[in-house]
Design an enzyme around this catalytic site. Structure first.
Site, PDB file in Angstrom:
ATOM      1  N   CYS A 318      45.900  38.872  49.309  1.00  0.00           N
ATOM      2  CA  CYS A 318      45.355  39.612  48.181  1.00  0.00           C
ATOM      3  C   CYS A 318      44.120  38.879  47.638  1.00  0.00           C
ATOM      4  O   CYS A 318      43.230  38.541  48.416  1.00  0.00           O
ATOM      5  CB  CYS A 318      46.442  39.815  47.122  1.00  0.00           C
ATOM      6  SG  CYS A 318      45.973  40.909  45.761  1.00  0.00           S
ATOM      7  N   LEU A 319      44.050  38.637  46.334  1.00  0.00           N
ATOM      8  CA  LEU A 319      42.888  37.941  45.785  1.00  0.00           C
ATOM      9  C   LEU A 319      42.797  36.502  46.273  1.00  0.00           C
ATOM     10  O   LEU A 319      41.729  35.890  46.227  1.00  0.00           O
ATOM     11  CB  LEU A 319      42.926  37.981  44.261  1.00  0.00           C
ATOM     12  CG  LEU A 319      42.567  39.342  43.648  1.00  0.00           C
ATOM     13  CD1 LEU A 319      42.812  39.330  42.149  1.00  0.00           C
ATOM     14  CD2 LEU A 319      41.123  39.718  43.935  1.00  0.00           C
TER      15      LEU A 319
END
Length: 578
Positions: A318-319
């Site tokens: 993800c991030l």
């Protein structure tokens, strides 16, 4: 050390009018944000005004909507006549496509009529908020989204008096379902600030995050956990995993049977995992560059010292994958060859098509959040969760409301749900910087994110890349994840797996009904759909395909290290309990 002379003022310093007024604005916005879940009402009002003013100046669109209203009104009257006579769902205008009305109880009158009237209303508002010339595309999406959310809230399935399933259950149980539902609601209110609640059967360090490992490094932002392989010989290159800072790392080490960490060490891969600090108000000034330097770079330095002479495979979720891409681009620009490969799990580097979450991110929304964060020093987890839940409100809000509060049936918690309840915060500066630099300005894709005062470019990454997108991802849509193939250089392999943002990644071997597509991507591929169409799905988990890919890019094996090495404490460490 030479100290500056103090500045002495004969009179008390009075803040300027601007500063005083700014403080008032921040406090006012923070108060509003506590009522709206952190969403800016000004942003939504701007979108509705744009839609409304263009609608009022579009007589052709108004005429079309008038015609549709008349036609839908006629269908509603038809339903009022036909539905009382309908013994089967097919005798009434079809509604079986909407899962809210699939239960056979909805075939009875007057509930089939309620469902039809609702669907006709929904159909009219969808037409009203789409295909209106002149409205900014973002505002058009916002108004359509807002209309859908409002109508979802008003669906007859959400209320006991208009839901035949709930009414039948209430008659059968003489109201005990509603009593249980009320107790469930009281319990949820009491547990609002709890992590996986006592009695749920899921506890970090006991049933969750139990892979044997040691915390070998700690700074003010991360703990670094080392997991040693279970095999006699290990792959020469270790693997660093960078999870997102908006989630606890142990989604990749859930229960024993679906722990990605355990799977990797059983394949002879030494895993190093970052566990992020859950920030408090005093951490408000931590920025994106701090997360790169105190996070990724610090971890790489520790691993290089512990396993000298070896390059390092890296993976980001993800991030965390976005952050890893920034770090890898910086190292590539400086000709630092420590990174052997980059794996991106549901991670984006180009945010131009980042899905419906971008509806909550514009200048008005970011400024509003900055005022909230200036007041409390961080963005609270509940304020982030609200936006993500609205993306799938029928699944995450209303269906749960019906099941647990109206039917009185507690859903069975699983390890992924327990992890999801273990929320985290984000420091004010970091959250503001990543929203502005990544979502609003798309600086990473444009080569304008700066680390150490110099811009970095994803195009400088030339090591092999393994990217994973998930078919039903509402956080990082897979066509957006795909865009790494347009930007980075070198060998690229892409995987499209079944499932959503979390379940698609936690997809262990043996998980039922899982499949994936995998293939190399040549050049700077443009057409994600064409790539997908050219590959047949493979049944099973993508995890073995990834480990095979890592091992194929290994320089060989080395003996397993017998000594315990540096240890600050056993895994899962201390930061995970923050």
């Amino acid at each position: 050390m030479k100290h500056a002379e103090p500045v002495i003022s004969p009179d008390p310093v009075v803040p300027s009018g601007t500063a005083r007024h700014s403080a008032i604005d921040r406090a006012f916005h923070a108060a509003i944000g506590s009522l709206t879940g952190g969403l800016s009402p000004m942003a939504l009002a701007t979108a509705w005004f744009d839609w409304g003013i263009h609608l009022s100046g579009s007589p052709a669109k108004l005429a079309t909507l008038h015609e549709k209203a008349v036609a839908n009104g006629a269908r509603a009257w038809q339903a009022a006549v036909i539905c009382p006579l309908a013994a089967q769902v097919d005798a009434c205008p079809p509604m079986s496509a909407d899962k809210r009305f699939r239960d056979p109880e909805w075939r009875r009158y007057p509930y089939n009529m309620f469902a039809q009237w609702f669907l006709l209303t929904e159909d009219w508002w969808n037409a009203a908020t789409t295909d209106l010339p002149g409205v900014a595309a973002r505002h058009a999406h916002m108004t359509n989204f807002a209309a859908r959310q409002a109508l979802d809230m008003l669906a007859p399935s959400n209320y006991a008096a208009t839901n035949p399933v709930v009414l039948d259950r209430t008659r059968h149980e003489r109201g005990q379902n509603l009593v249980r539902g009320f107790h469930n609601w009281l319990e949820d209110i009491a547990r609002q600030n709890d992590r996986p609640h006592p009695g749920s059967g899921f506890e970090v360090g006991t049933t969750l995050a139990t892979a044997p490992g040691e915390v070998v490094f700690r700074n003010r932002l991360i703990e670094l956990i080392r997991y040693r392989p279970t095999t006699a010989r290990v792959q020469a290159e270790p693997l660093l995993i960078v999870p997102a800072w908006i989630m606890k790392y142990y989604i990749l080490d859930l229960s024993a049977q679906n722990s990605l960490v355990r799977f990797l060490v059983d394949q002879g891969i030494e895993v190093w995992m970052i566990s992020w600090l859950n920030p408090q108000a005093e951490d408000a000034d931590l920025g994106m560059e701090d997360y790169v330097t105190l996070g990724v770079f610090a971890a790489l330095d520790v691993i290089a010292a512990a396993v000298p002479g070896q390059r390092i495979h890296t993976a980001g979720y993800c991030l965390g994958g976005t952050l890893l891409s920034i770090a890898a681009a910086k190292l590539a620009r400086e000709n630092d060859a420590r990174i052997a490969s980059v794996t991106l799990l549901a991670a984006q580097v180009d945010f131009t098509e980042a899905g419906e979450i971008t509806l909550f991110i514009d200048e008005s929304q970011v400024a509003f959040l900055e005022d909230i964060m200036a007041d409390q020093g961080y963005l609270d987890a509940e304020q982030m969760a609200g936006a993500f839940q609205m993306l799938r409100s029928n699944d995450l809000i209303w269906s749960r409301t019906i099941r647990e509060y109206l039917l009185g049936v507690r859903g069975t918690m699983n390890d992924l749900m327990a992890w999801n309840a273990d929320a985290t915060r984000m420091p004010a500066r970091m959250h503001s910087e990543y929203l502005r630099q990544l979502f609003l300005e798309n600086r990473l894709a444009l080569g304008r994110v700066k680390v150490g005062g110099t811009p970095v470019s994803v195009a400088d990454i030339s090591v092999p890349i393994f990217a994973v997108g998930t078919e039903k991802d509402h956080v990082a849509p897979w066509p957006s994840v795909w865009k790494i193939n347009r930007l980075a250089n070198g060998d690229k392999t892409f995987v499209l797996t079944s499932g959503g943002h979390n379940a698609g990644i936690v997809s262990e071997p043996g998980h039922p009904r899982r499949h994936y597509r995998i293939g190399k991507v040549t050049g700077h591929a443009r057409d994600a759909a064409l790539w997908r169409a050219g590959l047949a799905p493979v049944d099973g988990s993508w995890w073995p395909a990834w480990t095979d890919w890592l091992i194929a890019r290994s320089s060989g094996t080395r003996p397993a290290v017998a000594d315990a090495g540096t240890s600050l404490c056993p895994a899962p460490g201390t930061y995970v309990f923050g």
